[in-house]
Design a protein around this motif. Sequence first.
Motif, PDB file in Angstrom:
ATOM      1  N   LEU A  40      -1.302 -22.141  15.376  1.00  0.00           N
ATOM      2  CA  LEU A  40      -0.478 -21.793  14.216  1.00  0.00           C
ATOM      3  C   LEU A  40      -1.117 -22.301  12.919  1.00  0.00           C
ATOM      4  CD1 LEU A  40       3.109 -22.452  15.638  1.00  0.00           C
ATOM      5  CD2 LEU A  40       1.806 -20.327  15.603  1.00  0.00           C
ATOM      6  N   TYR A  41      -2.010 -23.290  13.059  1.00  0.00           N
ATOM      7  CA  TYR A  41      -2.723 -23.800  11.880  1.00  0.00           C
ATOM      8  C   TYR A  41      -4.148 -23.257  11.815  1.00  0.00           C
ATOM      9  CZ  TYR A  41       1.126 -26.880  10.711  1.00  0.00           C
ATOM     10  OH  TYR A  41       2.354 -27.352  10.321  1.00  0.00           O
TER      11      TYR A  41
ATOM     12  N   GLN B 136       0.325 -25.253  18.665  1.00  0.00           N
ATOM     13  CA  GLN B 136       0.462 -25.797  17.310  1.00  0.00           C
ATOM     14  C   GLN B 136      -0.873 -25.669  16.559  1.00  0.00           C
ATOM     15  OE1 GLN B 136       3.404 -26.607  16.419  1.00  0.00           O
ATOM     16  NE2 GLN B 136       3.187 -27.686  14.483  1.00  0.00           N
TER      17      GLN B 136
ATOM     18  N   ARG C  80       2.936 -26.195   3.142  1.00  0.00           N
ATOM     19  CA  ARG C  80       3.033 -26.279   4.610  1.00  0.00           C
ATOM     20  C   ARG C  80       1.656 -26.496   5.261  1.00  0.00           C
ATOM     21  NH1 ARG C  80       7.586 -22.678   4.021  1.00  0.00           N
ATOM     22  NH2 ARG C  80       6.311 -20.802   4.236  1.00  0.00           N
ATOM     23  N   ARG C  81       0.605 -26.038   4.607  1.00  0.00           N
ATOM     24  CA  ARG C  81      -0.739 -26.274   5.161  1.00  0.00           C
ATOM     25  C   ARG C  81      -1.181 -27.719   5.005  1.00  0.00           C
ATOM     26  NH1 ARG C  81      -3.171 -22.181   6.970  1.00  0.00           N
ATOM     27  NH2 ARG C  81      -2.512 -20.094   6.416  1.00  0.00           N
TER      28      ARG C  81
ATOM     29  N   ASP D 206      12.684 -25.396  13.766  1.00  0.00           N
ATOM     30  CA  ASP D 206      12.305 -26.006  12.485  1.00  0.00           C
ATOM     31  C   ASP D 206      10.822 -26.321  12.459  1.00  0.00           C
ATOM     32  OD1 ASP D 206      14.683 -25.925  11.109  1.00  0.00           O
ATOM     33  OD2 ASP D 206      15.387 -27.857  11.860  1.00  0.00           O
ATOM     34  N   LYS D 207      10.333 -26.778  13.608  1.00  0.00           N
ATOM     35  CA  LYS D 207       8.906 -27.106  13.707  1.00  0.00           C
ATOM     36  C   LYS D 207       8.066 -25.849  13.432  1.00  0.00           C
ATOM     37  CE  LYS D 207       6.063 -30.386  15.294  1.00  0.00           C
ATOM     38  NZ  LYS D 207       6.112 -31.768  14.834  1.00  0.00           N
ATOM     39  N   LEU D 208       8.527 -24.728  13.968  1.00  0.00           N
ATOM     40  CA  LEU D 208       7.800 -23.475  13.753  1.00  0.00           C
ATOM     41  C   LEU D 208       7.951 -22.992  12.309  1.00  0.00           C
ATOM     42  CD1 LEU D 208       8.707 -21.657  17.100  1.00  0.00           C
ATOM     43  CD2 LEU D 208       6.548 -22.746  16.513  1.00  0.00           C
ATOM     44  N   LEU D 209       9.146 -23.199  11.750  1.00  0.00           N
ATOM     45  CA  LEU D 209       9.369 -22.761  10.360  1.00  0.00           C
ATOM     46  C   LEU D 209       8.480 -23.506   9.374  1.00  0.00           C
ATOM     47  CD1 LEU D 209      13.252 -22.354   9.915  1.00  0.00           C
ATOM     48  CD2 LEU D 209      11.539 -20.559  10.059  1.00  0.00           C
ATOM     49  N   VAL D 210       8.160 -24.744   9.711  1.00  0.00           N
ATOM     50  CA  VAL D 210       7.382 -25.551   8.770  1.00  0.00           C
ATOM     51  C   VAL D 210       5.877 -25.322   8.966  1.00  0.00           C
ATOM     52  CG1 VAL D 210       6.956 -27.764   9.939  1.00  0.00           C
ATOM     53  CG2 VAL D 210       7.736 -27.743   7.571  1.00  0.00           C
ATOM     54  N   ALA D 211       5.515 -24.543   9.965  1.00  0.00           N
ATOM     55  CA  ALA D 211       4.096 -24.187  10.160  1.00  0.00           C
ATOM     56  C   ALA D 211       3.720 -23.096   9.152  1.00  0.00           C
ATOM     57  CB  ALA D 211       3.871 -23.696  11.587  1.00  0.00           C
ATOM     58  N   PRO D 212       2.440 -23.040   8.777  1.00  0.00           N
ATOM     59  CA  PRO D 212       2.036 -22.066   7.755  1.00  0.00           C
ATOM     60  C   PRO D 212       1.852 -20.672   8.337  1.00  0.00           C
ATOM     61  CG  PRO D 212       0.160 -23.381   8.423  1.00  0.00           C
ATOM     62  CD  PRO D 212       1.327 -23.896   9.207  1.00  0.00           C
ATOM     63  N   ILE D 213       2.924 -20.110   8.826  1.00  0.00           N
ATOM     64  CA  ILE D 213       2.880 -18.758   9.403  1.00  0.00           C
ATOM     65  C   ILE D 213       3.976 -17.911   8.766  1.00  0.00           C
ATOM     66  CG2 ILE D 213       1.920 -19.435  11.642  1.00  0.00           C
ATOM     67  CD1 ILE D 213       4.798 -19.394  12.739  1.00  0.00           C
TER      68      ILE D 213
ATOM     69  N   LEU E 195      10.436 -34.138  12.597  1.00  0.00           N
ATOM     70  CA  LEU E 195      11.819 -34.262  12.143  1.00  0.00           C
ATOM     71  C   LEU E 195      12.624 -35.151  13.085  1.00  0.00           C
ATOM     72  CD1 LEU E 195      12.334 -30.562  11.079  1.00  0.00           C
ATOM     73  CD2 LEU E 195      12.162 -32.528   9.559  1.00  0.00           C
TER      74      LEU E 195
ATOM     75  N   CYS F 234       9.784 -30.818   2.680  1.00  0.00           N
ATOM     76  CA  CYS F 234       8.988 -30.070   3.683  1.00  0.00           C
ATOM     77  C   CYS F 234       9.115 -28.566   3.532  1.00  0.00           C
ATOM     78  CB  CYS F 234       9.449 -30.423   5.081  1.00  0.00           C
ATOM     79  SG  CYS F 234       9.096 -32.067   5.539  1.00  0.00           S
ATOM     80  N   THR F 235       9.784 -28.113   2.532  1.00  0.00           N
ATOM     81  CA  THR F 235       9.996 -26.678   2.243  1.00  0.00           C
ATOM     82  C   THR F 235      10.985 -26.014   3.186  1.00  0.00           C
ATOM     83  OG1 THR F 235       8.307 -25.611   3.634  1.00  0.00           O
ATOM     84  CG2 THR F 235       7.539 -26.509   1.538  1.00  0.00           C
ATOM     85  N   LEU F 236      11.691 -26.813   3.983  1.00  0.00           N
ATOM     86  CA  LEU F 236      12.663 -26.197   4.895  1.00  0.00           C
ATOM     87  C   LEU F 236      13.976 -25.872   4.198  1.00  0.00           C
ATOM     88  CD1 LEU F 236      12.216 -28.232   8.208  1.00  0.00           C
ATOM     89  CD2 LEU F 236      11.845 -25.786   7.881  1.00  0.00           C
TER      90      LEU F 236
ATOM     91  N   ALA G 247       4.114 -22.085   0.840  1.00  0.00           N
ATOM     92  CA  ALA G 247       3.160 -21.769   1.913  1.00  0.00           C
ATOM     93  C   ALA G 247       1.970 -22.735   1.878  1.00  0.00           C
ATOM     94  CB  ALA G 247       2.678 -20.327   1.761  1.00  0.00           C
TER      95      ALA G 247
END
Lengths: 345, 252
Positions: A124-125, A121, A96-97, B88-95, A103, A71-73, A93
Amino acid sequence: MTMTFDTHRVEQPSALASGSESAIVARKLRRTFKGGIEAVRDIDLAVSTGEVFGFLGPNGAGKTTTVRMLCTLLPPTAGTAMVAGLDVVREAAQVRRRIGVALQEIGLDPVQTGRELLELQCGLYGITGRLATTRADELLELVGLTDAAERRTKTYSGGMKRRLDLASALVHAPDVLFLDEPTTGLDPASRLTIWDEVRRINAGGATVFLTTQYMEEADKLCDRVAIIDNGQIVADGTPEQLKAEMGRDVVSVSLDGADPAATEAALGGLPGLERVAAEPGALALYVEDGASSIPEIVRRLDRDRILVGAISVARPSLDDVFLKATGRRLEGQQRSSQELEEVSR
Amino acid sequence: MTEVLLLGRRATREIVRYPEATIPTLFIPLFFLVVNIGQVSKTFPSSTPFLKGQGYVAFQLPVSLMFAVATATSGLALVTEIDLGYFDKLLVAPIRRSSLIFGRLTADLVRGIAASGLVLLVGIALGARVQSGVAGAVLIVLLSALFGVAYAGFGILVALRTRNVQATQSSFLLFFPLLFLTPNFVPFDRLSPLMEALARINPISYVIVGLRSLVIDGWDLGKIGVCLLVTIALGAVLITASLRVIATYDRN
């Protein structure tokens, strides 16, 4: 499909790995934490587009670390991973899109209402205004939370929170959905609801990567599974393939106070017996034909004057696959299965 | 920019919905204001030269303003978010990751304006007169709020570094010595030599002096300018450090 039951990793990913239809491909993926803790050790993974892929393993096996890398975390210490055709490190990046993530720890803001959380949410997308409102409505409807939409999420039950978390992972209709233990800690009824929603999401075209420590969850939901233990994949394939490769019925002899060693000795050399596994309070006999073995088992126990409890025959389950691959059963499996049976009734 | 506004609106909503987190931060500055005035108003009557005809409340008001805006609220909200998994939820958003910090700071600005506005009104009710007029009063509120934003960078930095609620909460305690090693009770020249030396190297002193000048002196552009520069410099250092930490958060 390859399947290994030693404690080493599966060296080659399955044939699906090399296909252009792969939603997820990982090669030699490794994550080492400070202090030299190797959470994930050079794993290979391949998940086809449209699949529900189950990633099975006990607590601490490396499931969440793998998900966080995909998930790129979390950056891998070594190896590569592609999600939706994009590199999780170099193209994080863009990845993530294309992904949705729910989680293990339910990621909700307790101060917001369900609707506010989904609309944020959406924002943010890049989905804003009326579109965001409409999308939030659709998702609230999808997860059955329309009536609770205006309540703050801190008032939600565990199952409702999980469903909202799932909805928030879907705002942008992701290609790949990661669900990290989506039913852990839920009551059996809520678990069944989540299963239905996962099926519906998958039917809509999303690839689902689901980690779980519940065997029946993997069995019921997943097209393919991989079993991870101690940071390494020890088996992978479809649930049916894995069970079929066990090739044996499992006769469970409840010891009910009988001496395990004496019982095992009495049953040694049983025709068609492949091996015996000791379990707490029972012996599991892997035999060619369970039903026809029963008379001989009874005869031998009677001959040696060993009194046991129930004797039952079952087809191999994924739990047996796990037992064979790792030498132990997953914790809490029996209780989990019983609970689900009760709810199903 | 949109994502900053969205996250800022959420953080502001959080402040409004959790008044129990804000009220104590307002109680302390108002308490100090009332108690300090009560204790020393006879010692420093309005005839005291540095008060320039005003009551001691005018001299103390900037200190209370700083107490009102310098909080660890954002840091605490952030560390709670980390604990709950929402971060974490915010970190995984494309921002952009920086949006997560600027969103919080937007709420700090709103909170700072509201808090300093309230404290200023209480100060005026207790007899302070803002010599720089209405425009000066507005500037006092804005400068105070800006200082609050700059200081919030410290709480956010501690939250991101430690990921620990207690540590973040304790970070506020560091502000006390900084605030008291200033000309908070009397001007520089009335402090003991050691205290004066310490106060003169403490940047917080110049923020207080600038705000105080707007209340007592009127428009002293030199003092106001230094106040603004110190606030911006402090913010630049703390917020840049926070941005660096969030950029590498879980990336090593």
